[in-house]
Design a protein around this motif. Structure first.
Motif: not given
Length: 105
Positions: A40-47
């Motif tokens: 979820e953090l990767l998705l939100f960050s756009g990484y």
């Protein structure tokens, strides 16, 4: 004897993690709704990792930008190593680009 750049970074990271583990603002988690997963953090960050190891420093920097901060992971690390807390860093207006992004994630 010269200390290599990698050894210096490892030492600095170790110091940061030790100070971070003692941060009282992280032990008081009553106000948090739920913990986000790494995906979820990767998705939100756009990484985008493109099948490479995840650079958590870059993920944190991108998350900070998404939340309206002009500061990056290095700024957070310096703040903590110099005696500041995560709460102080996150609540500092001097690190914010736009206050309207507060509490979006």
């Amino acid at each position: 004897m010269n200390v290599s750049n990698d050894e210096q970074r490892r030492g600095r990271l170790k110091q940061f993690l030790k100070v971070l583990s003692e941060d009282p603002s992280l032990s008081n988690q009553d106000g948090l709704e739920e913990t986000k997963s790494l995906s979820e953090l990767l998705l939100f960050s756009g990484y985008r990792s493109w099948d490479e190891p995840v650079d958590m420093s870059e993920v944190l920097s991108q998350l900070l930008r998404k939340l309206g901060f002009e500061a990056c992971s290095v700024d957070m690390m310096e703040h903590v190593v110099n005696g500041g807390t995560i709460d102080e860093f996150m609540n500092s207006r001097c690190h914010r680009l736009h206050s309207e992004h507060q509490d979006r994630f």
